[in-house]
Design an enzyme around this catalytic site. Sequence first.
Site, short mmCIF file in Angstrom:
data_model
loop_
_atom_site.label_atom_id
_atom_site.label_comp_id
_atom_site.label_asym_id
_atom_site.label_seq_id
_atom_site.Cartn_x
_atom_site.Cartn_y
_atom_site.Cartn_z
N GLN A 96 52.33 38.19 43.31
CA GLN A 96 51.01 38.60 42.51
C GLN A 96 49.60 37.97 43.29
O GLN A 96 48.66 38.54 42.94
CB GLN A 96 51.14 38.08 41.09
CG GLN A 96 51.97 38.95 40.23
CD GLN A 96 51.99 37.97 38.98
OE1 GLN A 96 51.41 38.18 38.13
NE2 GLN A 96 52.94 36.84 38.68
N GLY A 105 54.82 29.62 39.43
CA GLY A 105 53.62 29.69 39.39
C GLY A 105 52.71 30.78 38.71
O GLY A 105 51.79 31.02 39.26
N CYS A 149 33.00 57.18 57.96
CA CYS A 149 32.32 57.93 57.00
C CYS A 149 31.27 57.09 56.52
O CYS A 149 31.38 55.99 56.64
CB CYS A 149 33.24 58.54 55.86
SG CYS A 149 33.83 57.58 54.69
N CYS A 204 32.88 51.58 55.90
CA CYS A 204 33.69 52.28 56.60
C CYS A 204 33.09 52.98 58.32
O CYS A 204 32.37 53.58 58.33
CB CYS A 204 34.09 53.55 55.84
SG CYS A 204 35.58 54.79 56.73
N SER A 256 51.73 32.88 35.15
CA SER A 256 51.45 32.62 33.98
C SER A 256 52.22 33.65 33.00
O SER A 256 52.19 33.61 31.74
CB SER A 256 49.91 32.61 33.48
OG SER A 256 49.26 33.80 33.79
N HIS A 315 49.85 42.89 44.11
CA HIS A 315 48.31 43.04 43.94
C HIS A 315 47.41 43.04 44.89
O HIS A 315 46.16 42.95 45.05
CB HIS A 315 47.94 41.85 42.85
CG HIS A 315 48.41 41.85 41.48
ND1 HIS A 315 48.35 40.92 40.61
CD2 HIS A 315 49.17 42.78 40.72
CE1 HIS A 315 49.11 41.09 39.54
NE2 HIS A 315 49.32 42.22 39.60
N ASP A 357 46.51 36.14 48.88
CA ASP A 357 46.10 35.23 49.91
C ASP A 357 46.64 35.31 51.16
O ASP A 357 46.23 34.89 52.09
CB ASP A 357 46.02 33.62 49.15
CG ASP A 357 47.40 33.22 48.82
OD1 ASP A 357 48.25 33.66 49.31
OD2 ASP A 357 47.66 32.51 47.75
P1 NAD Z 1 47.67 32.68 36.78
O1 NAD Z 1 46.24 31.82 37.45
O2 NAD Z 1 47.51 33.53 35.43
O3 NAD Z 1 48.75 31.37 36.28
C1 NAD Z 1 48.71 30.30 37.09
C2 NAD Z 1 49.83 29.70 36.59
O4 NAD Z 1 50.30 28.71 37.74
C3 NAD Z 1 49.83 28.99 35.42
O5 NAD Z 1 50.78 29.27 34.42
C4 NAD Z 1 49.94 27.42 35.80
O6 NAD Z 1 50.55 26.68 34.89
C5 NAD Z 1 50.73 27.56 37.04
N1 NAD Z 1 50.38 26.49 38.06
C6 NAD Z 1 49.28 25.81 38.20
N2 NAD Z 1 49.47 24.93 39.13
C7 NAD Z 1 50.94 24.80 39.58
C8 NAD Z 1 51.43 24.45 40.64
N3 NAD Z 1 50.99 23.44 41.39
N4 NAD Z 1 52.95 24.73 40.71
C9 NAD Z 1 53.26 25.79 39.92
N5 NAD Z 1 52.73 26.20 39.19
C10 NAD Z 1 51.40 25.95 39.00
O7 NAD Z 1 48.21 33.47 37.80
P2 NAD Z 1 49.09 34.55 37.90
O8 NAD Z 1 50.10 34.73 36.91
O9 NAD Z 1 49.58 34.82 39.32
O10 NAD Z 1 47.75 35.53 37.61
C11 NAD Z 1 47.81 36.86 37.96
C12 NAD Z 1 46.80 37.29 38.64
O11 NAD Z 1 45.90 36.03 39.41
C13 NAD Z 1 47.14 37.91 39.78
O12 NAD Z 1 46.47 39.36 39.35
C14 NAD Z 1 46.92 37.49 41.13
O13 NAD Z 1 46.50 38.75 41.94
C15 NAD Z 1 45.49 36.54 40.83
N6 NAD Z 1 45.24 35.44 41.66
C16 NAD Z 1 45.73 35.20 42.74
C17 NAD Z 1 45.58 34.15 43.73
C18 NAD Z 1 46.02 34.13 44.99
O14 NAD Z 1 45.94 34.92 45.82
N7 NAD Z 1 46.49 32.95 45.45
C19 NAD Z 1 44.68 33.17 42.97
C20 NAD Z 1 44.26 33.36 41.78
C21 NAD Z 1 44.54 34.35 41.06
ZN ZN Z 2 35.80 56.34 54.96
#
Ligand code: NAD
Ligand code: ZN
Length: 240
Positions: free
Chosen positions: A97, A182, A145, A142, A184, A115, A100
């Site tokens: 999800q 990791g 365009c 863009c 939620s 995502h 990065d």
């Molecule tokens: P979330 O932020 O909802 O939940 C993060 C989860 O990670 C929590 O359950 C927390 O307990 C757990 N966590 C925290 N520290 C940790 C660690 N050191 N090791 C393991 N787990 C740990 O994240 P999600 O469920 O991915 O939420 C979904 C949305 O957040 C997605 O849409 C995603 O695109 C986006 N998102 C992405 C990034 C990224 O690309 N790194 C960052 C922030 C949010």
């Molecule tokens: Zn365009």
Amino acid sequence: MESPLLRVADYQHVVFFTGAGVSAESGVPTYRGRGGIWKHYDYERYASQPAFERNPEEVWRFHNVRRERVAKCLPNAAHRCIAACEAHAEHVSVITQNIDGLHQRAGSNVVHELHGSLWRSRCDDCGYTATEFDAPLRDVRCPHCPAYKRPDIVWFGDALDPAVFEIATQALIRCDLLVSIGTSALVYPAAELPMLARRHGARLVEINPEPTPMSPQFDTCLRTTASAGLDRLLGAFDPS
Ligand code: NAD
Ligand code: ZN
């Protein structure tokens, strides 16, 4: 030292299902949980199509802050362990999800980004797409365009890309081991995807310091960080 809980080489199709928590140890803030960024920002102001239509420059400023922040982060031991597993099991894929790009930077070859990606942009008017690692991205128009490019990210209110969803679904149906790290498990439909693997007979492992609504459905839950959990599960630096 305790021996690992399982050997990745005993499985044919392994899926790592990851969320923001896998990148927390790299310094990328999570959305929810401790230090989550939506506690500080009004997301509808920056991460939705209506916000982009209202003020694309402001939305790009927010995403450029995120690009700059992530560009300074490095893949951590968990990303590296996941990439290293490719040498030990026949089929390894990552369904993430995260936006990065840290799995790819760690060397993972098969990454399905549910995502989208912070590093891709697209023009919805003419179909132009680009992958650019500049941080910040200065040229947000863009080239073909008059429209603005938009980040190729699934924002709040957007649908998932059906092609990515389909290929992720196929991996989940085939897998015999799913390791969720990791996430939620609050964002749908991503949250329920591990259950698809379960229905098709996979063993399910969750690594998260905190319990999630999906925890009762997992065979094994490791209440620790991504890197420590993978170390316990696989012997992080020797996944054979
Ligand atoms: P979330 O932020 O909802 O939940 C993060 C989860 O990670 C929590 O359950 C927390 O307990 C757990 N966590 C925290 N520290 C940790 C660690 N050191 N090791 C393991 N787990 C740990 O994240 P999600 O469920 O991915 O939420 C979904 C949305 O957040 C997605 O849409 C995603 O695109 C986006 N998102 C992405 C990034 C990224 O690309 N790194 C960052 C922030 C949010
Ligand atoms: Zn365009």
